[in-house]
Design a protein around this motif. Structure first.
Motif, PDB file in Angstrom:
ATOM      1  N   VAL A   1      61.469  -9.248  92.498  1.00  0.00           N
ATOM      2  CA  VAL A   1      62.189  -8.002  92.771  1.00  0.00           C
ATOM      3  C   VAL A   1      63.601  -8.258  92.293  1.00  0.00           C
ATOM      4  O   VAL A   1      64.217  -9.265  92.826  1.00  0.00           O
ATOM      5  N   PRO A   2      64.277  -7.747  91.267  1.00  0.00           N
ATOM      6  CA  PRO A   2      65.711  -7.952  90.729  1.00  0.00           C
ATOM      7  C   PRO A   2      66.654  -8.325  92.072  1.00  0.00           C
ATOM      8  O   PRO A   2      66.764  -7.306  93.009  1.00  0.00           O
ATOM      9  N   GLY A   3      67.506  -9.201  92.222  1.00  0.00           N
ATOM     10  CA  GLY A   3      68.513  -9.412  93.077  1.00  0.00           C
ATOM     11  C   GLY A   3      67.839 -10.277  94.263  1.00  0.00           C
ATOM     12  O   GLY A   3      68.670 -10.721  95.345  1.00  0.00           O
ATOM     13  N   PHE A   4      66.504 -10.577  94.419  1.00  0.00           N
ATOM     14  CA  PHE A   4      65.871 -11.407  95.493  1.00  0.00           C
ATOM     15  C   PHE A   4      65.422 -12.612  94.778  1.00  0.00           C
ATOM     16  O   PHE A   4      64.486 -12.607  93.815  1.00  0.00           O
ATOM     17  N   PRO A   5      65.793 -13.869  95.136  1.00  0.00           N
ATOM     18  CA  PRO A   5      65.100 -15.188  94.601  1.00  0.00           C
ATOM     19  C   PRO A   5      63.644 -15.406  94.835  1.00  0.00           C
ATOM     20  O   PRO A   5      63.073 -15.974  94.038  1.00  0.00           O
ATOM     21  N   VAL A   6      63.264 -15.089  95.990  1.00  0.00           N
ATOM     22  CA  VAL A   6      61.902 -15.463  96.308  1.00  0.00           C
ATOM     23  C   VAL A   6      61.040 -14.087  96.212  1.00  0.00           C
ATOM     24  O   VAL A   6      61.221 -13.121  96.611  1.00  0.00           O
ATOM     25  N   PRO A   7      59.766 -14.352  95.303  1.00  0.00           N
ATOM     26  CA  PRO A   7      59.077 -13.184  94.985  1.00  0.00           C
ATOM     27  C   PRO A   7      58.146 -12.823  96.191  1.00  0.00           C
ATOM     28  O   PRO A   7      58.011 -13.525  97.059  1.00  0.00           O
TER      29      PRO A   7
ATOM     30  N   ASP B   1      53.003  -9.559 102.833  1.00  0.00           N
ATOM     31  CA  ASP B   1      53.778  -8.868 101.760  1.00  0.00           C
ATOM     32  C   ASP B   1      53.136  -7.445 101.358  1.00  0.00           C
ATOM     33  O   ASP B   1      53.408  -6.589 101.301  1.00  0.00           O
ATOM     34  N   THR B   2      51.676  -7.911 100.993  1.00  0.00           N
ATOM     35  CA  THR B   2      50.758  -6.655 100.618  1.00  0.00           C
ATOM     36  C   THR B   2      50.583  -5.579 101.763  1.00  0.00           C
ATOM     37  O   THR B   2      50.881  -4.433 101.454  1.00  0.00           O
TER      38      THR B   2
ATOM     39  N   THR C   1      63.517  -7.204 100.498  1.00  0.00           N
ATOM     40  CA  THR C   1      62.567  -7.411  99.222  1.00  0.00           C
ATOM     41  C   THR C   1      61.512  -6.340  99.187  1.00  0.00           C
ATOM     42  O   THR C   1      61.365  -5.814  98.056  1.00  0.00           O
ATOM     43  N   VAL C   2      60.965  -6.171 100.340  1.00  0.00           N
ATOM     44  CA  VAL C   2      59.852  -5.090 100.198  1.00  0.00           C
ATOM     45  C   VAL C   2      60.475  -3.452  99.967  1.00  0.00           C
ATOM     46  O   VAL C   2      59.974  -2.853  99.130  1.00  0.00           O
ATOM     47  N   PHE C   3      61.597  -3.289 100.617  1.00  0.00           N
ATOM     48  CA  PHE C   3      62.314  -2.124 100.432  1.00  0.00           C
ATOM     49  C   PHE C   3      62.737  -1.769  98.771  1.00  0.00           C
ATOM     50  O   PHE C   3      62.520  -0.922  98.449  1.00  0.00           O
ATOM     51  N   ALA C   4      63.452  -3.034  98.404  1.00  0.00           N
ATOM     52  CA  ALA C   4      63.628  -2.944  96.973  1.00  0.00           C
ATOM     53  C   ALA C   4      62.336  -2.822  96.049  1.00  0.00           C
ATOM     54  O   ALA C   4      62.557  -2.330  94.912  1.00  0.00           O
ATOM     55  N   ALA C   5      61.200  -3.395  96.314  1.00  0.00           N
ATOM     56  CA  ALA C   5      59.872  -3.296  95.661  1.00  0.00           C
ATOM     57  C   ALA C   5      59.590  -1.907  95.472  1.00  0.00           C
ATOM     58  O   ALA C   5      59.211  -1.308  94.704  1.00  0.00           O
ATOM     59  N   GLY C   6      59.542  -1.195  96.834  1.00  0.00           N
ATOM     60  CA  GLY C   6      59.323   0.180  96.774  1.00  0.00           C
ATOM     61  C   GLY C   6      59.947   1.137  96.182  1.00  0.00           C
ATOM     62  O   GLY C   6      59.602   2.217  95.295  1.00  0.00           O
TER      63      GLY C   6
ATOM     64  N   GLN D   1      63.608 -11.555 109.813  1.00  0.00           N
ATOM     65  CA  GLN D   1      62.904 -10.812 108.710  1.00  0.00           C
ATOM     66  C   GLN D   1      63.841 -10.067 107.767  1.00  0.00           C
ATOM     67  O   GLN D   1      63.304  -9.355 106.971  1.00  0.00           O
ATOM     68  N   SER D   2      65.076 -10.063 107.802  1.00  0.00           N
ATOM     69  CA  SER D   2      66.052  -9.371 106.876  1.00  0.00           C
ATOM     70  C   SER D   2      65.826  -9.361 105.733  1.00  0.00           C
ATOM     71  O   SER D   2      65.381  -8.607 104.746  1.00  0.00           O
TER      72      SER D   2
END
Length: 650
Positions: free
Chosen positions: A355-361, A374-375, A407-412, A401-402
């Motif tokens: 996800v752009p802006g987040f180093p860990v996938p 994550d799923t 990262t999850v929100f940005a993926a959505g 968990q921030s």
């Protein structure tokens, strides 16, 4: 305005259909009659809806700060029509000599004029121009310019008095918030087969209070408990269940201590290779929905649910269970959607999403084909946005968990499930609970503190406190003592948490939270019962107070009456602020300020005057009793939002 416009259009359309003779009886006009009936039905619905909305708005408590912002916003636009988005800063004054509110926009406008137009204008000159353009209104008595350009606002006494009378007659009504929105709140979320511990306390208490606030404000709230009820740990639990209770399918296993059961299965999983293999096989059979394994899973979940419910009953928490298992069938579609849109990369057999802006996938599928947190979190996010149609989505989860949640929100957002300009998705993060040694709150043996033990200790200490004050001897009946014990114990535990900024860690101390001095639930609960007792001791009942509210004018001539009246009416602006920033300690600070402001008023203004010798009541100042009632009414609603139950006698 939209409804009024539609009513006009519908009325015109009905008139048009009348001209076609649709109100006649000719069979050839059946279609027109149907159309007319539909329009009339829609018109009646809209008129009724508009009437209800107007009635609700008429009864709503006015947010004075918002009113002043509208007034000064109009004045600034009139004074400086060319300025885009000029600063609008209106705050309550800290000292009476500076009026009741202040508009501090002039300084900001000075900077904008200098930067954008290269005009050097003094803030005082800008303030003068703003005040000359203040539109006619019902709430401002006068304005004064102070210092470099502060605009001090003095409210009209009759306006404040009228608002207080409205509060007394209509009760505490929520501020008008516009369109009714759907809010989904994810909170509490313990794991099956593990006991709730002190770490779950904050999410549970904060989440419940947020739900109560949004419900009071008129939102449609869905309270979700995202239980950890699925995953590889169930393999070892089911394998251990088969060994310990082989007849579990026909005889309900007497699992008394699920925590001990979990520890036993974990020890075997870590030390017995054969058991470990069987545990993995159990996971596969569970995920393939084998009926015997589903039954074992349900048994384990039911034992946990009963334990969780004991705590929820104590704390008066309401939740709908929707654990990870609820989203299991959706996960393959989540993986496919990310694949179809070209977001998936394969790394050593795993399917990952950057996800752009987040180093860990995000890992959406493990190399063995299994799904991850994550799923399930992505599946939950999509379901809440696309199926539940949430306008506002709040996750009450600890600060640790921030990064994961962002990262999850940005993926959505990246995949197109929501637009942050339209839908609000927020992480209401919170810090950890510390012991008095400023380290993570643990037992003396170093174990995590069980939540049920904490609540029982609270009950014991609350009763000790009441007995220290000899409330059990003369003042309270056995039933009243029990009610006071529960109110103080659970109220103090909740308030100690909610009165701290949730973003910070806080120190858990029974001694501090049960202290009846300072900003504690014990102090506020005692203050509330004292306020409620004033009218009762003056032999003024509820019916008499209601009659007085309709007929009496609230005189606010004494400075302490005026201060209390204004403080009471700040309630809607406090709630509006919390709806925006989700920081509940603001409500606690306000309730404490209200209680201390009331004490100042009560010490300086006689509500009930008595003969010094006989103690007989000589005079009842009814408008002051109404101020007492208004204070208690606001405090009661504040307690309700915080999940605290006051009692009439303490």
């Amino acid at each position: 305005a939209f409804q009024e416009n539609e009513i006009k259009l519908l009325t015109a359309e009905i008139e048009r259909l009348k001209n076609f003779g649709c109100l006649g009886v000719s069979p050839s006009l059946e279609g027109l009659r149907d159309e007319n009936a539909k329009l009339k039905y829609r018109l009646n619905f809209l008129q009724k809806s508009l009437q209800e909305e107007r009635s609700k708005t008429a009864k709503s408590m006015i947010n004075i700060n918002s009113c002043l912002q509208e007034i000064f916003g109009a004045a600034i636009r009139a004074a400086y029509p060319d300025l885009e988005n000029p600063p609008l800063v209106v705050t309550p004054s800290q000292q009476p000599k500076f009026g009741d509110y202040q508009c501090n926009s002039a300084m900001g406008i000075t900077q904008i004029l200098l930067k954008t137009k290269e005009q050097k204008v003094s803030p005082r000159e800008i303030a003068e121009k703003i005040t000359k353009n203040i539109p006619a209104n019902k709430c401002i008595e006068k304005v004064e310019i102070a210092g470099p350009g502060f605009i001090n606002v003095h409210l009209r006494k009759d306006f404040v008095s009228k608002q207080l009378s409205g509060l007394l007659m209509n009760g505490v009504q929520p501020p008008a918030v516009g369109k009714r929105k759907k809010v989904v709140v994810d909170f509490s979320s313990p794991n099956i087969a593990k006991e709730m511990h002190v770490g779950h306390l904050r999410s549970t208490i904060i989440g419940e209070s947020m739900c109560r606030l949004f419900e009071f404000a008129g939102y449609d709230v869905l309270r979700l408990n995202h239980l950890g009820d699925w995953g590889t740990q169930f393999g070892m639990l089911i394998a251990h269940l088969q060994d310990k209770f082989p007849d579990y399918l026909t005889v309900s296993p007497p699992i008394g201590d699920l925590q001990a059961f979990y520890k036993e299965s974990k020890r075997r999983f870590d030390t017995e290779e054969e058991f470990k293999k069987r545990a993995y096989q159990c996971v596969v059979l569970l995920q393939s929905k084998n009926p015997d394994f589903i039954k074992a899973w349900e048994l384990i979940c039911d034992v946990s649910r009963k334990e969780f419910q004991k705590i929820y009953n104590c704390l008066d928490i309401t939740l709908i269970e929707r654990g990870e298992s609820f989203y299991h069938e959706m996960m393959k579609d989540i993986v496919k959607e990310f694949e179809d849109k070209g977001f998936v990369q394969v790394d050593d057999g795993r399917k990952i999403v950057f996800v752009p802006g987040f180093p860990v996938p995000l890992t959406i599928m493990k190399s063995d084909g299994g799904y991850t947190y994550d799923t399930s979190d992505l599946a939950a996010l999509k379901h809440r946005l696309c199926e539940e149609k949430a306008d506002i989505l709040i996750y009450v989860v600890d600060s640790g968990q921030s990064v994961h949640l962002q990262t999850v929100f940005a993926a959505g957002q990246m995949i197109g499930w929501y637009d942050p300009k339209v839908t609000r998705v927020a992480h209401a993060a919170f810090g950890v609970v510390l012991g008095e040694d400023k380290k993570k709150f643990k037992t003396r043996s170093g174990d995590t503190v069980r939540l049920i033990d904490l609540l029982e200790e609270g009950l014991k200490r609350a009763m000790d406190k009441l007995k220290d004050k000899e409330r059990d001897k003369v003042v309270l009946t056995a039933e009243e003592l029990k009610a006071a014990q529960t109110s103080v114990a659970f109220g103090c535990i909740k308030y100690a948490d909610l009165s701290h900024n949730r973003l910070n860690d806080y120190v858990f101390s029974f001694d501090k939270m049960l202290d009846d001095r300072g900003n504690t639930a014990a102090y506020l609960l005692y203050a509330f019962t004292r306020i409620r007792a004033i009218a009762r001791l003056a032999n003024i009942n509820e019916q008499m107070l209601r009659k007085a509210a309709r007929e009496e004018v609230l005189i606010l001539d004494h400075e302490k009456e005026w201060k209390l009246g204004k403080c009471i009416l700040r309630f809607p602006e406090i709630l509006q602020k919390i709806l925006e920033d989700l920081l509940l300690h603001t409500l606690c600070d306000y309730l404490y300020e209200l209680a201390t402001t009331f004490t100042e008023f009560y010490d300086n203004c006689y509500c009930v005057e008595k003969d010094r010798q006989s103690g007989q009541i000589v005079k009842v100042n009814m408008w002051r009793l109404l101020l007492c009632e208004a204070t208690a009414t606001i405090m009661a609603k504040g307690f309700d939002i915080l999940g605290i139950k006051p009692v009439q006698r303490m």
